[in-house]
Motif scaffolding. Structure first.
Motif, PDB file in Angstrom:
ATOM      1  N   ARG A 162       0.955  -1.142  -0.257  1.00 45.63           N
ATOM      2  CA  ARG A 162       0.103  -0.318  -0.017  1.00 45.63           C
ATOM      3  C   ARG A 162       0.812   1.218   0.458  1.00 45.63           C
ATOM      4  O   ARG A 162       0.557   2.242  -0.314  1.00 45.63           O
ATOM      5  CB  ARG A 162      -0.879  -0.265   0.948  1.00 45.63           C
TER       6      ARG A 162
ATOM      7  N   LYS B 116       0.612   3.675  -2.605  1.00 48.04           N
ATOM      8  CA  LYS B 116       0.092   5.010  -2.926  1.00 48.04           C
ATOM      9  C   LYS B 116      -1.619   4.809  -4.190  1.00 48.04           C
ATOM     10  O   LYS B 116      -2.349   5.301  -3.871  1.00 48.04           O
ATOM     11  CB  LYS B 116       0.589   6.055  -3.976  1.00 48.04           C
TER      12      LYS B 116
ATOM     13  N   SER C 184       1.060  -6.854  -1.436  1.00 48.53           N
ATOM     14  CA  SER C 184       0.594  -7.603  -0.527  1.00 48.53           C
ATOM     15  C   SER C 184      -1.133  -7.803  -0.405  1.00 48.53           C
ATOM     16  O   SER C 184      -1.527  -7.656  -2.083  1.00 48.53           O
ATOM     17  CB  SER C 184       1.178  -6.931   0.249  1.00 48.53           C
ATOM     18  N   LYS C 185      -2.197  -7.849   0.368  1.00 48.28           N
ATOM     19  CA  LYS C 185      -3.301  -8.774   0.128  1.00 48.28           C
ATOM     20  C   LYS C 185      -3.601  -7.189  -0.542  1.00 48.28           C
ATOM     21  O   LYS C 185      -4.454  -7.099  -0.959  1.00 48.28           O
ATOM     22  CB  LYS C 185      -4.140  -9.457   1.832  1.00 48.28           C
TER      23      LYS C 185
ATOM     24  N   HIS D  92      -1.370 -11.922  -5.092  1.00 48.48           N
ATOM     25  CA  HIS D  92      -1.629 -11.840  -4.074  1.00 48.48           C
ATOM     26  C   HIS D  92      -0.511 -12.683  -2.918  1.00 48.48           C
ATOM     27  O   HIS D  92      -0.805 -14.359  -2.847  1.00 48.48           O
ATOM     28  CB  HIS D  92      -2.943 -11.447  -3.509  1.00 48.48           C
ATOM     29  N   VAL D  93       0.562 -12.536  -2.114  1.00 46.63           N
ATOM     30  CA  VAL D  93       1.040 -13.544  -1.383  1.00 46.63           C
ATOM     31  C   VAL D  93       0.484 -13.148   0.272  1.00 46.63           C
ATOM     32  O   VAL D  93       0.515 -11.975   0.821  1.00 46.63           O
ATOM     33  CB  VAL D  93       2.660 -13.091  -1.279  1.00 46.63           C
TER      34      VAL D  93
ATOM     35  N   GLN E 194      -0.487 -15.487   3.891  1.00 44.67           N
ATOM     36  CA  GLN E 194      -1.358 -16.346   4.373  1.00 44.67           C
ATOM     37  C   GLN E 194      -3.071 -17.113   3.578  1.00 44.67           C
ATOM     38  O   GLN E 194      -2.914 -17.951   3.680  1.00 44.67           O
ATOM     39  CB  GLN E 194      -1.636 -15.874   5.931  1.00 44.67           C
ATOM     40  N   THR E 195      -3.474 -15.967   3.297  1.00 44.23           N
ATOM     41  CA  THR E 195      -4.598 -16.149   2.168  1.00 44.23           C
ATOM     42  C   THR E 195      -4.390 -16.160   0.550  1.00 44.23           C
ATOM     43  O   THR E 195      -5.213 -16.325  -0.238  1.00 44.23           O
ATOM     44  CB  THR E 195      -5.987 -14.994   2.929  1.00 44.23           C
TER      45      THR E 195
ATOM     46  N   SER F 298       4.444  -3.098   5.002  1.00 37.48           N
ATOM     47  CA  SER F 298       4.816  -3.275   6.923  1.00 37.48           C
ATOM     48  C   SER F 298       5.482  -4.419   7.029  1.00 37.48           C
ATOM     49  O   SER F 298       5.820  -3.907   8.354  1.00 37.48           O
ATOM     50  CB  SER F 298       4.091  -2.782   7.131  1.00 37.48           C
TER      51      SER F 298
ATOM     52  N   GLN G  29       0.316 -11.657   8.116  1.00 35.87           N
ATOM     53  CA  GLN G  29       0.217 -12.652   7.544  1.00 35.87           C
ATOM     54  C   GLN G  29       0.934 -12.249   6.478  1.00 35.87           C
ATOM     55  O   GLN G  29       0.927 -13.364   5.836  1.00 35.87           O
ATOM     56  CB  GLN G  29      -1.813 -12.321   7.385  1.00 35.87           C
ATOM     57  N   HIS G  30       1.423 -11.292   6.231  1.00 36.02           N
ATOM     58  CA  HIS G  30       1.986 -11.061   4.864  1.00 36.02           C
ATOM     59  C   HIS G  30       3.815 -11.846   5.021  1.00 36.02           C
ATOM     60  O   HIS G  30       3.586 -12.917   3.689  1.00 36.02           O
ATOM     61  CB  HIS G  30       2.471  -9.829   4.818  1.00 36.02           C
TER      62      HIS G  30
ATOM     63  N   ASN H  48      11.342   0.653   3.628  1.00 38.37           N
ATOM     64  CA  ASN H  48       9.633   1.273   4.070  1.00 38.37           C
ATOM     65  C   ASN H  48      10.866   2.928   4.797  1.00 38.37           C
ATOM     66  O   ASN H  48      11.058   2.939   4.860  1.00 38.37           O
ATOM     67  CB  ASN H  48      10.095   0.322   4.858  1.00 38.37           C
TER      68      ASN H  48
ATOM     69  N   ASP I 176      12.219   6.538   1.716  1.00 36.19           N
ATOM     70  CA  ASP I 176      10.831   6.840   0.543  1.00 36.19           C
ATOM     71  C   ASP I 176      11.331   5.750  -0.963  1.00 36.19           C
ATOM     72  O   ASP I 176      12.077   6.599  -1.885  1.00 36.19           O
ATOM     73  CB  ASP I 176      10.301   8.441  -0.336  1.00 36.19           C
ATOM     74  N   ALA I 177      10.118   5.791  -1.160  1.00 26.66           N
ATOM     75  CA  ALA I 177      10.444   4.092  -2.309  1.00 26.66           C
ATOM     76  C   ALA I 177      10.528   4.816  -3.533  1.00 26.66           C
ATOM     77  O   ALA I 177      11.395   4.389  -4.547  1.00 26.66           O
ATOM     78  CB  ALA I 177       9.481   2.673  -2.441  1.00 26.66           C
TER      79      ALA I 177
HETATM   80  C1  LIG Z   1      -7.495 -13.763   8.215  1.00 25.19           C
HETATM   81  C2  LIG Z   1      -6.447 -12.352   7.769  1.00 25.19           C
HETATM   82  C3  LIG Z   1      -5.612 -12.715   6.185  1.00 25.19           C
HETATM   83  C4  LIG Z   1      -4.409 -12.138   6.000  1.00 25.19           C
HETATM   84  N1  LIG Z   1      -3.851 -12.289   4.734  1.00 25.19           N
HETATM   85  C5  LIG Z   1      -2.892 -11.467   4.619  1.00 25.19           C
HETATM   86  C6  LIG Z   1      -2.004 -12.284   3.045  1.00 25.19           C
HETATM   87  O1  LIG Z   1      -2.222 -13.234   2.386  1.00 25.19           O
HETATM   88  N2  LIG Z   1      -1.345 -11.629   2.654  1.00 25.19           N
HETATM   89  C7  LIG Z   1      -1.143 -10.211   2.997  1.00 25.19           C
HETATM   90  O2  LIG Z   1      -0.517  -9.221   2.105  1.00 25.19           O
HETATM   91  N3  LIG Z   1      -1.345  -9.383   4.081  1.00 25.19           N
HETATM   92  C8  LIG Z   1      -2.576 -10.051   4.988  1.00 25.19           C
HETATM   93  N4  LIG Z   1      -4.062  -9.763   5.523  1.00 25.19           N
HETATM   94  C9  LIG Z   1      -3.427  -8.729   5.529  1.00 25.19           C
HETATM   95  C10 LIG Z   1      -2.196  -7.824   7.073  1.00 25.19           C
HETATM   96  O3  LIG Z   1      -2.989  -7.994   8.042  1.00 25.19           O
HETATM   97  C11 LIG Z   1      -2.014  -6.306   6.305  1.00 25.19           C
HETATM   98  O4  LIG Z   1      -2.992  -5.529   6.364  1.00 25.19           O
HETATM   99  C12 LIG Z   1      -1.268  -6.712   4.767  1.00 25.19           C
HETATM  100  O5  LIG Z   1      -0.373  -7.096   4.870  1.00 25.19           O
HETATM  101  C13 LIG Z   1      -0.957  -5.028   5.262  1.00 25.19           C
HETATM  102  O6  LIG Z   1      -0.132  -4.524   3.703  1.00 25.19           O
HETATM  103  P1  LIG Z   1       0.911  -3.059   3.542  1.00 25.19           P
HETATM  104  O7  LIG Z   1       1.958  -3.736   3.955  1.00 25.19           O
HETATM  105  O8  LIG Z   1       0.698  -3.190   1.486  1.00 25.19           O
HETATM  106  O9  LIG Z   1      -0.548  -1.989   3.838  1.00 25.19           O
HETATM  107  P2  LIG Z   1       0.462  -0.885   4.926  1.00 25.19           P
HETATM  108  O10 LIG Z   1       0.055  -2.200   6.452  1.00 25.19           O
HETATM  109  O11 LIG Z   1      -0.676  -0.186   4.441  1.00 25.19           O
HETATM  110  O12 LIG Z   1       1.892  -0.918   4.676  1.00 25.19           O
HETATM  111  C14 LIG Z   1       1.782  -0.137   3.672  1.00 25.19           C
HETATM  112  C15 LIG Z   1       3.697   0.366   4.435  1.00 25.19           C
HETATM  113  O13 LIG Z   1       4.338   0.975   3.417  1.00 25.19           O
HETATM  114  C16 LIG Z   1       4.833   2.149   3.987  1.00 25.19           C
HETATM  115  N5  LIG Z   1       5.124   3.546   3.011  1.00 25.19           N
HETATM  116  C17 LIG Z   1       4.145   4.159   2.953  1.00 25.19           C
HETATM  117  N6  LIG Z   1       4.477   5.126   2.065  1.00 25.19           N
HETATM  118  C18 LIG Z   1       5.779   4.653   1.735  1.00 25.19           C
HETATM  119  C19 LIG Z   1       6.950   5.645   0.990  1.00 25.19           C
HETATM  120  N7  LIG Z   1       7.011   6.553   0.142  1.00 25.19           N
HETATM  121  N8  LIG Z   1       7.768   4.529   0.881  1.00 25.19           N
HETATM  122  C20 LIG Z   1       8.019   3.257   1.364  1.00 25.19           C
HETATM  123  N9  LIG Z   1       7.506   2.808   2.395  1.00 25.19           N
HETATM  124  C21 LIG Z   1       6.374   3.268   2.235  1.00 25.19           C
HETATM  125  C22 LIG Z   1       4.432   2.286   5.349  1.00 25.19           C
HETATM  126  O14 LIG Z   1       5.096   2.719   6.445  1.00 25.19           O
HETATM  127  C23 LIG Z   1       3.844   1.019   5.714  1.00 25.19           C
HETATM  128  O15 LIG Z   1       5.161   0.323   6.332  1.00 25.19           O
HETATM  129  C24 LIG Z   1      -4.979 -10.546   6.077  1.00 25.19           C
HETATM  130  C25 LIG Z   1      -5.583  -9.910   7.359  1.00 25.19           C
HETATM  131  C26 LIG Z   1      -6.073 -11.130   7.687  1.00 25.19           C
HETATM  132  C27 LIG Z   1      -7.276 -10.355   9.069  1.00 25.19           C
END
Ligand SMILES: Cc1cc2nc3c(=O)[nH]c(=O)nc-3n(C[C@H](O)[C@H](O)[C@H](O)COP(=O)(O)OP(=O)(O)OC[C@H]3O[C@@H](n4cnc5c(N)ncnc54)[C@H](O)[C@@H]3O)c2cc1C
Lengths: 324, 245
Positions: free
Chosen positions: A210, A213, A235-236, A249-250, A252-253, A268, A272-273, A287, A305-306
């Motif tokens: 995420r 953006k 990510s999910k 999508h990689v 747990q799910t 992040s 689960q990721h 990150n 910053d990515a």
């Molecule tokens: C039952 C269940 C199963 C799940 N299964 C999965 C699964 O299989 N896979 C999965 O991925 N998730 C899964 N999730 C969701 C998981 O809990 C997280 O919500 C998800 O992985 C978060 O995705 P993210 O890291 O992309 O987003 P976020 O948690 O929003 O993280 C975004 C990250 O980007 C960073 N960032 C922001 N801007 C920048 C920038 N400009 N440069 C560098 N870094 C930046 C932030 O610091 C943050 O660390 C599951 C959740 C549940 C409850």
């Protein structure tokens, strides 16, 4: 007696995990003074089949009837069961690919054999027969003991190396009598996801979350992946929001992968990721938040910053590649 | 139509996994258990099909008494009745044979399950059930539609998707996209308490595998930090130190 390996093909060519399974079978055969027989189902040229000899198979059984052109788990199971009997095989090796997952369990039920799915190493002992696999979606390992006469091992993709073990190979076309009723799955259409590298087989994976953006920013992720010869993942939430296709999508799910290098950008590192990628050999996290949980399991990290960092990485990779 | 959904009882996805000090078992102390997420997707699709095609949805589990709260939750989501085969689910072939016997005797039209359970990640049980029943299996399916006695499914393959069709009865295992899980409502929760949960004893004995030891992954060594001013150093390290590019 010999060790049987199911050598999958795609468009008439062996898949990369098939060479991993052949190498695994060869190393297993060496300790038991056995030979390896590969079973190939569906079209493949003589030249391609001979390649099995380069990876330690001394015999190839090729079921080449036109009936086998499209994949059918029940019929393929019957072919393998036939070969297991004719070769008096006590160990059968698969790769834990999607096709492996379709066939190995059926064969296990048919032969009343114990199956270790997703094995990550050779058996640690043969009496008792014990093989290690991952469990709890990568949060643990378990040693599985198999007590049946016939044992089936499905090797986790990219967990076992590929080694050249050249032996002389004979190729035999087989025509097992499979009941028509077993051709019970009709394939209407195969949709290939372009010419890209298959994520589950990739040695290098560039993955983003995420933090990117929006989908419009994935250009730089793809450029880095292209420079590295990597597959892309996400990510999910990224898949849920439709920024990227679900098959990327990689976790747990999503899918579980075990590449040599996993680069996580703007993810992040939720538990689960991590479940889906924790067995990657080398992990890089990029990150902007220095507290991001990903840094706890990463081997290399960059806090920043990515959007600034990723293009520079791509540049550096291109330079490295052009200097070699 | 008669739908059977296999439900496995697994630790919540956020659980920190630990093993007993002797390394022989999973440490369940303080662990929250849930319906295996893929099984929940399968259950939801079964309920959707029941709503359009009519019929009943039965859930089945091989497990000890401790799995009953998980089965009640599946009943609260909307399943009509539950069967628990009273045995520890330590071997996939054993679990599959137990379920297959019941599925065959009671002539279920579709046997559903998840792509894999998130505890042992075997991805074995559904294919085994199909072989025991001598019916087709479509595993890791992302879509399922039924018209008359034919089903059309989409399933994942390495590097793409495949559209297949099979005749009923058959076995299917769910992958993400199969259905969006539902949250049980108050009425569901109330009625779940009085729905039938039948307990039967196992009838098979073949158990060719067992997990004899467990281990958590070795702790990771410290993360090497690279200056954001010089990201090219990362590429150098991956080349010269990690030797992977
Ligand atoms: C039952 C269940 C199963 C799940 N299964 C999965 C699964 O299989 N896979 C999965 O991925 N998730 C899964 N999730 C969701 C998981 O809990 C997280 O919500 C998800 O992985 C978060 O995705 P993210 O890291 O992309 O987003 P976020 O948690 O929003 O993280 C975004 C990250 O980007 C960073 N960032 C922001 N801007 C920048 C920038 N400009 N440069 C560098 N870094 C930046 C932030 O610091 C943050 O660390 C599951 C959740 C549940 C409850």
């Amino acid at each position: 007696m010999s060790i049987l390996v199911y050598a999958e093909t795609w468009d008439g060519k062996f898949k990369k995990p098939s060479f991993e399974a052949m190498t695994y079978a060869f190393e297993l055969a060496k300790t038991a003074n056995d030979t390896v027989t590969a079973v190939v189902i569906g079209p493949a040229s003589e030249d391609e089949l001979k390649r099995a000899g380069e990876y330690g198979c001394s015999k190839v059984l090729h079921a080449n009837d036109s009936k086998f052109v499209s994949f059918c788990p029940s019929a393929y199971t019957a072919v393998l069961a036939d070969c297991a009997t004719s070769e008096n095989a006590k160990t059968i090796v698969f790769s834990q690919t999607y096709s492996g997952k379709s066939v190995a369990p059926r064969l296990a039920a048919k032969l009343k054999a114990g199956l270790v799915s997703g094995a990550i190493s050779l058996p640690s002992s043969s009496e008792p027969f014990v093989v290690r696999k991952k469990c709890f979606s990568g949060k643990g390992f378990t040693d599985v003991q198999v007590s049946s006469d016939i044992k089936i091992i499905a090797v986790f993709p990219n967990a076992h190396h590929i080694a050249a073990n050249s032996v002389s190979v004979t190729i035999q076309t087989i025509n097992p009598a499979i009941a028509d009723a077993l051709f019970n799955t009709k394939v209407n259409e195969v949709k290939k996801t372009s010419g890209k590298i298959v994520l589950t087989e990739a040695e290098i994976v560039v993955s983003a979350g995420r933090g990117m953006k929006g989908p419009e920013n994935w250009g730089m992720i793809e450029e880095l992946a292209d420079a590295l010869g990597a597959a892309t993942a996400c990510s999910k939430p990224v898949a849920d929001m439709g920024w990227r296709p679900h098959h990327e999508h990689v976790g747990q799910t999503g899918i579980t992968i075990s590449p040599n290098l996993y680069i996580a950008i703007g993810i992040s590192g939720a538990i689960q990721h991590l479940a889906g990628i924790s067995s990657s050999k080398v992990i890089v996290a990029i990150n902007s938040d220095k507290e991001a949980p990903f840094f706890k399991i990463a081997d290399y990290g960059i806090v920043g910053d990515a959007f600034q960092i990723v293009p520079k990485l791509t540049e550096a990779v291109k330079q490295l590649k052009s200097s070699h | 139509m008669k739908f059977l959904v296999c439900i496995s009882h697994v630790p919540d996805t956020t659980t920190r996994i630990t093993f007993t000090p002797d390394g022989k078992a999973f440490n369940t102390a303080g662990v929250q258990f849930i319906i295996n997420p893929y099984d929940e997707m399968a259950l939801t699709r079964a309920l959707e099909l029941k709503e359009t095609l009519g019929g009943t949805v039965t859930i089945i589990n091989v497990g000890p008494l401790a799995t009953e709260p998980t089965l009640r939750k599946a009943l609260a989501i909307g399943a009509d009745e539950a069967i628990r085969i009273n045995a520890e689910p330590t071997d996939a072939l054993f679990v599959a044979e137990e379920i297959a016997v019941i599925a065959k005797n009671e002539k279920f039209d579709i046997v559903f399950g998840g792509r894999e359970s998130i505890d042992y990640n075997g991805a074995q049980v559904m294919g085994m059930i199909a072989e025991f029943m001598e019916i087709p299996s479509v595993v890791i399916a992302t879509k399922l539609d039924v018209v008359g006695t034919t089903a059309t499914l989409e399933r994942e393959i390495d590097g793409g998707k495949e559209i297949v069709s099979v005749n009923l009865p058959f076995v299917v295992s769910a992958q993400k996209d199969f259905a969006e899980p539902r949250i049980p409502n108050m009425r569901g929760i109330m009625s779940a308490r009085i729905k039938s949960l039948k307990v039967v004893e196992p009838t098979n004995t073949l158990k060719p595998t067992s997990s004899v030891a467990f281990q958590t992954p070795p702790p990771k060594s410290e993360c090497k930090m690279i200056s954001p001013e010089h990201p090219e150093e990362l590429i150098q390290l991956l080349h010269t130190e990690a030797k992977i590019i």
